[in-house]
Write a protein that holds these residues in place. Structure first.
Motif, PDB file in Angstrom:
ATOM      1  N   ARG A  54      34.595  54.262  46.406  1.00 45.26           N
ATOM      2  CA  ARG A  54      34.240  53.224  45.449  1.00 45.26           C
ATOM      3  C   ARG A  54      35.507  52.479  45.055  1.00 45.26           C
ATOM      4  NH1 ARG A  54      31.130  57.517  43.597  1.00 45.26           N
ATOM      5  NH2 ARG A  54      28.928  57.089  43.294  1.00 45.26           N
ATOM      6  N   THR A  55      35.307  51.347  44.419  1.00 44.01           N
ATOM      7  CA  THR A  55      36.425  50.682  43.767  1.00 44.01           C
ATOM      8  C   THR A  55      36.181  50.707  42.271  1.00 44.01           C
ATOM      9  OG1 THR A  55      35.327  48.559  44.010  1.00 44.01           O
ATOM     10  CG2 THR A  55      36.916  49.154  45.703  1.00 44.01           C
ATOM     11  N   VAL A  56      37.262  50.696  41.525  1.00 40.69           N
ATOM     12  CA  VAL A  56      37.170  50.582  40.071  1.00 40.69           C
ATOM     13  C   VAL A  56      37.804  49.257  39.692  1.00 40.69           C
ATOM     14  CG1 VAL A  56      37.927  51.532  37.871  1.00 40.69           C
ATOM     15  CG2 VAL A  56      37.170  53.058  39.689  1.00 40.69           C
ATOM     16  N   LEU A  57      37.044  48.439  39.020  1.00 40.50           N
ATOM     17  CA  LEU A  57      37.498  47.102  38.673  1.00 40.50           C
ATOM     18  C   LEU A  57      38.341  47.143  37.402  1.00 40.50           C
ATOM     19  CD1 LEU A  57      34.197  45.137  39.428  1.00 40.50           C
ATOM     20  CD2 LEU A  57      36.025  45.800  40.971  1.00 40.50           C
ATOM     21  N   GLY A  58      38.898  45.999  37.057  1.00 41.23           N
ATOM     22  CA  GLY A  58      39.819  45.927  35.941  1.00 41.23           C
ATOM     23  C   GLY A  58      39.209  46.218  34.593  1.00 41.23           C
ATOM     24  N   ASP A  59      37.889  46.182  34.504  1.00 35.92           N
ATOM     25  CA  ASP A  59      37.252  46.516  33.231  1.00 35.92           C
ATOM     26  C   ASP A  59      36.770  47.963  33.208  1.00 35.92           C
ATOM     27  OD1 ASP A  59      35.183  46.440  35.003  1.00 35.92           O
ATOM     28  OD2 ASP A  59      33.959  45.010  33.871  1.00 35.92           O
ATOM     29  N   GLY A  60      37.086  48.700  34.246  1.00 29.60           N
ATOM     30  CA  GLY A  60      36.697  50.102  34.283  1.00 29.60           C
ATOM     31  C   GLY A  60      35.336  50.333  34.916  1.00 29.60           C
ATOM     32  N   SER A  61      34.685  49.275  35.335  1.00 35.90           N
ATOM     33  CA  SER A  61      33.393  49.480  35.991  1.00 35.90           C
ATOM     34  C   SER A  61      33.613  49.693  37.484  1.00 35.90           C
ATOM     35  CB  SER A  61      32.476  48.278  35.771  1.00 35.90           C
ATOM     36  OG  SER A  61      33.026  47.143  36.393  1.00 35.90           O
ATOM     37  N   PHE A  62      32.626  50.285  38.099  1.00 37.57           N
ATOM     38  CA  PHE A  62      32.699  50.451  39.539  1.00 37.57           C
ATOM     39  C   PHE A  62      32.380  49.141  40.231  1.00 37.57           C
ATOM     40  CE2 PHE A  62      31.707  54.993  38.578  1.00 37.57           C
ATOM     41  CZ  PHE A  62      32.902  55.495  39.063  1.00 37.57           C
ATOM     42  N   GLY A  63      33.049  48.895  41.340  1.00 38.54           N
ATOM     43  CA  GLY A  63      32.707  47.741  42.144  1.00 38.54           C
ATOM     44  C   GLY A  63      31.321  47.906  42.730  1.00 38.54           C
ATOM     45  N   GLU A 100      45.623  53.137  19.563  1.00 40.06           N
ATOM     46  CA  GLU A 100      44.765  52.389  20.474  1.00 40.06           C
ATOM     47  C   GLU A 100      43.324  52.443  19.979  1.00 40.06           C
ATOM     48  OE1 GLU A 100      43.579  55.654  23.821  1.00 40.06           O
ATOM     49  OE2 GLU A 100      45.394  54.510  24.136  1.00 40.06           O
ATOM     50  N   PRO A 101      42.592  51.409  20.242  1.00 36.29           N
ATOM     51  CA  PRO A 101      41.183  51.413  19.843  1.00 36.29           C
ATOM     52  C   PRO A 101      40.406  52.425  20.681  1.00 36.29           C
ATOM     53  CG  PRO A 101      41.661  49.525  21.224  1.00 36.29           C
ATOM     54  CD  PRO A 101      42.965  50.209  20.951  1.00 36.29           C
ATOM     55  N   GLU A 102      39.290  52.815  20.178  1.00 31.43           N
ATOM     56  CA  GLU A 102      38.432  53.714  20.932  1.00 31.43           C
ATOM     57  C   GLU A 102      38.050  53.031  22.238  1.00 31.43           C
ATOM     58  OE1 GLU A 102      36.706  57.365  21.406  1.00 31.43           O
ATOM     59  OE2 GLU A 102      37.963  56.664  19.770  1.00 31.43           O
ATOM     60  N   PRO A 103      38.321  53.647  23.357  1.00 33.23           N
ATOM     61  CA  PRO A 103      38.037  52.946  24.607  1.00 33.23           C
ATOM     62  C   PRO A 103      36.541  52.852  24.862  1.00 33.23           C
ATOM     63  CG  PRO A 103      38.672  55.191  25.043  1.00 33.23           C
ATOM     64  CD  PRO A 103      38.843  54.983  23.569  1.00 33.23           C
ATOM     65  N   PRO A 104      36.134  51.755  25.422  1.00 34.27           N
ATOM     66  CA  PRO A 104      34.713  51.668  25.760  1.00 34.27           C
ATOM     67  C   PRO A 104      34.374  52.618  26.894  1.00 34.27           C
ATOM     68  CG  PRO A 104      35.915  49.813  26.685  1.00 34.27           C
ATOM     69  CD  PRO A 104      36.884  50.580  25.838  1.00 34.27           C
ATOM     70  N   ILE A 105      33.217  53.157  26.818  1.00 31.77           N
ATOM     71  CA  ILE A 105      32.745  54.019  27.909  1.00 31.77           C
ATOM     72  C   ILE A 105      31.930  53.150  28.856  1.00 31.77           C
ATOM     73  CG2 ILE A 105      31.242  55.940  28.509  1.00 31.77           C
ATOM     74  CD1 ILE A 105      32.077  57.219  25.873  1.00 31.77           C
ATOM     75  N   VAL A 106      32.382  53.114  30.055  1.00 34.16           N
ATOM     76  CA  VAL A 106      31.723  52.273  31.050  1.00 34.16           C
ATOM     77  C   VAL A 106      30.593  53.062  31.686  1.00 34.16           C
ATOM     78  CG1 VAL A 106      32.071  50.996  33.183  1.00 34.16           C
ATOM     79  CG2 VAL A 106      33.864  51.034  31.437  1.00 34.16           C
ATOM     80  N   ALA A 107      29.484  52.416  31.822  1.00 31.32           N
ATOM     81  CA  ALA A 107      28.324  53.097  32.394  1.00 31.32           C
ATOM     82  C   ALA A 107      28.630  53.567  33.799  1.00 31.32           C
ATOM     83  CB  ALA A 107      27.124  52.161  32.423  1.00 31.32           C
ATOM     84  N   PRO A 108      28.161  54.719  34.161  1.00 27.81           N
ATOM     85  CA  PRO A 108      28.458  55.217  35.493  1.00 27.81           C
ATOM     86  C   PRO A 108      27.681  54.453  36.555  1.00 27.81           C
ATOM     87  CG  PRO A 108      26.950  56.680  34.382  1.00 27.81           C
ATOM     88  CD  PRO A 108      27.332  55.622  33.389  1.00 27.81           C
ATOM     89  N   GLU A 109      28.401  54.086  37.562  1.00 29.37           N
ATOM     90  CA  GLU A 109      27.804  53.547  38.798  1.00 29.37           C
ATOM     91  C   GLU A 109      26.581  52.670  38.520  1.00 29.37           C
ATOM     92  OE1 GLU A 109      27.468  52.701  42.774  1.00 29.37           O
ATOM     93  OE2 GLU A 109      29.062  53.561  41.580  1.00 29.37           O
TER      94      GLU A 109
END
Lengths: 374, 574
Positions: B236-245, B449-458
């Motif tokens: 997979r790729t991980v994009l700059g916002d933390g989401s999967f490509g 640092e602010p609470e990091p957003p949790i990026v939805a999986p895949e």
């Protein structure tokens, strides 16, 4: 303000752009009835909503019956479920071609899978996958089908096909073989159409039917001989009660046909044929089809082409389906290479990944594409 | 003298100004007593405690507790320290009081046992660009910052998780796994956590590698996510916002050991029989991401050696670290051209490169002339120390050698193996160079640092929207000039979304004035926000041409229904 004549229309671009540059990508022509403001308009093609990501890709076959669905992804055979999950069943091998799945239904409760030259039987009751090891099974097999209680197996790059024992795809007798002697050259595709068996060769097509002979039930139908073959092994599809394929014979190829009885009716336009003439090869073209909102679409995925080509049986007009690649600033063919209808969904198999999508008019995403954003 | 007064947490002696040092007699009447000290952390950082006895038979176990409801709960446990051993390091949270129990673990009848306790804040010398960041895989121990020249510990980063794999991309963003909770965490160049990416792997740790030119971070799950016996890795790729490509690939090869994305959209990889087993003679293979199929091997296998790590350099050449662990342990790095020709061989000698460590090879951002290699040289009969060497690509000259210091980091409460965790011999953790802005001394610990957003999986749907195009018939008038006054699109208006992309849907209009051969700039036309059913979608004063083709393109996520178009033109005479 005057209307723009012909603004709504099909893809009709020709190689000489100055003659006609018309294109319609990811829209299709819709006909309005009654007393509409416009008699034709362009409706959006559906987007690709993910149904499930299989364990392997590309998705080389999809098949469904009785609310069950199966797929061949990469070299693996899977059962899919309505909730977007799947079960890995076993390995069936991988090559560059599509796999085929056919069924003998409730009588034999078997699926016949062909993939990478080999045959497999999936027992629908025991849920077990068994390689066909019968010594007389024709290998390498290029595709399978089911007609009148028999599985049919076409031996790749030959003019011979074979039938299984009645309702049992694990038993194959060397005597149950037919040579298609009416044609020269090899048979590229074996397609059951209305309980008949269409055998599409490289240059000619012959049609066989079950005549009830206890020794070998299938025989050529007198007069059902067509001077038109097929351009690729999986370049055919069935929709709207007809067989559609892209033809090939000693005169040339790259024309789309629809079977009208035993007569091939040309459905491609010169614009389509010019576009197809410009691709490097169509020998790997794969056709797929579906019916939605009163439109039956026969689509060709041609790996070397810029877009996928779709023929709308209802309007007899062509449009293109494609993904836009912003990195390359270019179109790429639509993701689909196979289709099945199950759970009130049009499932399509991804040509490049393990993804199975459903076509959804309320989804506006195009599925996956190769070029990513960093 | 009376027996010690600090025999319970309640009577613990408070540790005062740092650095703190004290000596206490702990043996009386034939008994060696366990004594308590207390420390309230003024900040969140790493502190070092060094408790030892005054002779060989007086060992001191150091155990650190916090009080939960008045009851001591174990936090860290360090093994016995004699007077000749070393400090123990542990991280603290600002405001929490830690209770340090120094427990006798030697001769119980030692008559003159003296305890010496030293306590101080760990080094915090700031972080400079180019420093080595080591998110070691020791559970609960923070990432360590090392000098790239001396190897000295310069500081710690508490917010970077214990990792087994990680990499940094050209803009300084870096991605590591969190081996404790088994997800991925994406950080900005300054060490601020950007996103938590749920990513559950089963058993085998993922491989994280950057494609240097594309800037993409690749994550390779070495175990198939499909049920069944085939362990086909998923890329997979991980994009700059933390989401999967949007794309995943399935590597049709079991037993993946290492991988690295190349510049030409291929992934290089090598496999082994199992995940931690040498695969002598294994080739370096290639997988084409465009065709999603294996392609020709980069390099044939080297007899008796196994590839252990891959790195693609800025010039697209490929470094492969080879190791041997048969009768003679040996390692070397070989540099290949994209065609597979051997360009350089860099000998490392009798050094171990076993275990899973896809990041054995790494490089400093902005330095195309050298690379770093990590190995485990033999020291005192063992191969525990991690050594990092910076090697000049052109001639193999070693520019710097940095050995990871080895020190006690404690055993977490609940660890069952009882073994001491030693930082410094963690062979699997990633190492990369700090590319963010320098961090001043004294501020290295837990960045605000602010609470990091949790990026939805895949996310299984792509975020790229369908693009639709209609290129209309030619507009011409017997080759006379036609003046194009107004073009108006008739479509289903007012279909915009409430928010986000599509809330102000746009149509892109392009004109070709030479019959479809070349195209002008895009003209944006509004299609109507939600409910704007009377919005006119038009463009005026479009110039003139003899053979015009109009093209409209849309890509906003709404139901685009085109009804037709109107065109106001005026014919010219020439």
């Amino acid at each position: 303000m005057p209307s723009y004549p012909g603004f709504i229309g099909a893809t009709d671009r020709v190689s000489a752009r100055t003659v006609n540059a018309e294109r319609t990508v990811n829209w299709y022509s819709e006909i309005a009835t009654g007393t509409p403001k416009a008699k034709t308009w362009l409706a959006p093609t559906p987007g690709c909503a993910a149904h499930v990501i299989l364990g392997a890709g590309p998705v080389r076959a999809l098949y469904s019956e009785e609310d069950r669905c199966w797929a061949v992804g990469g070299s693996s055979f899977f059962e899919l479920f309505a909730g977007g999950t799947f079960t890995y069943i076993g390995e069936v091998g991988l090559d560059d071609y599509s796999a085929t799945i056919s069924s003998n239904g409730s009588d034999g409760h078997q699926l016949f899978i062909t993939s990478a030259g080999n045959g497999f039987i999936f027992d629908l009751l025991a849920n077990t996958l068994t390689p066909i090891t019968a010594p007389d099974f024709p290998t390498p097999v290029s595709m399978g089908a089911f007609v009148d209680g028999y599985f049919l197996a076409l031996q790749a790059n030959t003019d011979r096909f074979q039938i299984s024992a009645l309702e049992n795809g694990l038993l194959w007798d060397a005597l149950d073989v037919a040579l298609v002697s009416q044609t020269t050259g090899i048979i590229r595709a074996l397609v059951p159409v209305h309980r008949e068996v269409w055998l599409l060769g490289t240059a000619m097509t012959t049609v066989w039917a079950d005549i009830g002979d206890p020794d070998f039930p299938f025989a050529p139908i007198p007069g059902a001989y067509i001077e038109q073959g097929i351009g690729s092994r999986f370049g055919w599809t069935q929709v709207d009660n007809s067989l559609f394929w892209h033809g090939n014979n000693e005169d040339g190829g790259r024309i789309a046909y629809r079977a009208q009885g035993y007569t091939p009716q040309r459905i491609s336009t010169h614009a389509v044929e010019q576009a197809w003439a410009e691709v490097s090869t169509m020998e790997d073209a794969i056709a797929w089809s579906y019916q939605d909102r009163g439109h039956a679409f026969a689509c060709w995925y041609i790996p070397a082409a810029e877009t996928s080509w779709c023929y709308d049986v209802a309007t007899q007009a062509w449009h293109e389906r494609a993904l836009w690649n912003p990195a390359l600033y270019a179109w790429e063919p639509h993701l689909a290479r196979c289709h099945t209808w199950v759970w009130d969904k049009h499932l399509i198999g991804d040509r490049q990944s393990p993804a199975v999508y459903h076509l959804d008019a309320a989804t506006y995403t195009d599925g996956r594409i190769v070029e990513l954003e960093a | 003298m009376p027996i010690p007064a600090n025999l319970t947490p309640e009577t613990a002696i408070a540790i005062g100004a740092l650095p703190y040092s004290t000596t206490q007699q702990v043996s009386f009447g034939g008994t060696v007593y366990s004594v308590w000290y207390a420390f309230t952390a003024p900040d969140s950082y790493v502190y070092a405690v060094f408790a030892h006895g005054n002779f060989d038979d007086y060992f001191v176990d150091t155990k650190i507790y916090t009080l939960v409801g008045g009851v001591p709960v174990g936090y860290r446990s360090f093994g016995s320290n004699t007077f000749s051993d070393r400090p123990c390091y542990f991280s603290v949270t600002s405001g929490v009081t830690y209770y340090i129990k120094c427990e006798e673990d030697g001769d119980p009848a030692a008559p003159d046992a003296l305890l010496t306790l030293q306590f101080q804040r760990a080094p915090d010398l700031g972080i400079a660009t180019g420093d080595l960041l080591v998110p070691d895989e020791i559970l609960g121990f923070p990432a360590v910052v090392l000098s790239p020249t001396t190897g000295a510990v310069k500081g710690y980063r508490l917010n970077i998780p214990d990792s087994v794999s990680g990499d940094v991309r050209s803009d300084g963003l870096f991605l590591v796994d969190n081996r404790t909770v088994k997800n991925l965490e994406l950080f900005q160049a300054d060490g601020t956590r950007l996103a938590v990416v749920p990513f559950n792997w089963t058993g085998a740790y993922p491989i994280i590698r950057t494609s240097w030119t594309s800037g993409r971070l690749y994550v390779i799950n070495r175990i198939s996510e499909a049920p069944g016996p085939t362990d086909y890795p998923i890329i997979r790729t991980v994009l700059g916002d933390g989401s999967f490509g949007p794309v995943t690939w399935t590597l049709p090869q079991v037993g993946l050991v290492g991988a690295a994305p190349s510049h030409d959209d291929t992934v290089l990889y090598h496999t082994g029989q199992g995940y931690d087993v040498f695969a002598d003679g294994a080739p370096v293979q290639r997988y084409d991401l465009v065709t999603a199929a294996p392609t020709t091997d980069l390099a044939a296998g080297v007899p008796n050696y196994a590839p252990r790590s891959l790195l693609v350099l800025e010039d697209d050449t490929v470094l492969v670290l080879y190791g041997k662990r048969t009768s003679v342990i040996d390692a070397f790095v070989r540099r290949y051209s994209t065609a597979g020709a051997t360009l350089n061989t860099y000998a490392l000698g009798e050094e171990n490169v076993t275990g899973f460590a896809s990041n054995y090879l790494f490089r400093a951002l902005g330095d195309p002339a050298s690379f770093w290699v990590r190995s485990h040289p033999r020291v005192g009969g063992t191969f525990n120390t991690s050594r990092h060497r910076q090697i000049r690509i052109s001639d193999g000259v070693v520019l710097a050698t940095v050995d990871t210091p080895e020190f006690l980091s404690g055993v977490m409460q609940g660890n069952t193996d009882g073994s001491e965790d030693l930082f410094g011999n963690s062979p699997s953790c990633p190492v990369f160079t700090w590319h963010g802005p320098p961090v001043p001394p004294g501020t290295s610990g837990e960045p605000s640092e602010p609470e990091p957003p949790i990026v939805a999986p895949e996310t299984e749907t792509d975020t790229r929207y369908l693009r639709r195009l209609r290129r209309a018939p030619h507009v011409n008038n017997e080759n006379r000039r036609v003046f194009l006054r107004t073009f108006e699109l008739d479509l289903e208006r007012g279909q915009g979304l409430a928010t986000g992309q599509g809330s102000d849907p746009m149509v892109m209009l392009r004109l070709s004035r030479d019959g479809g051969q070349t195209w002008g700039e895009e003209i944006r036309m509004r299609a109507g926000a939600l409910g704007a059913y009377t919005q006119r979608c038009l463009a005026r004063r479009l110039g003139h041409a003899r053979d015009t083709v109009f093209e409209v393109t849309v890509s906003d996520p709404i139901a685009w229904s085109l009804v037709g178009a109107w065109l106001d033109v005026e014919g010219g005479t020439s």
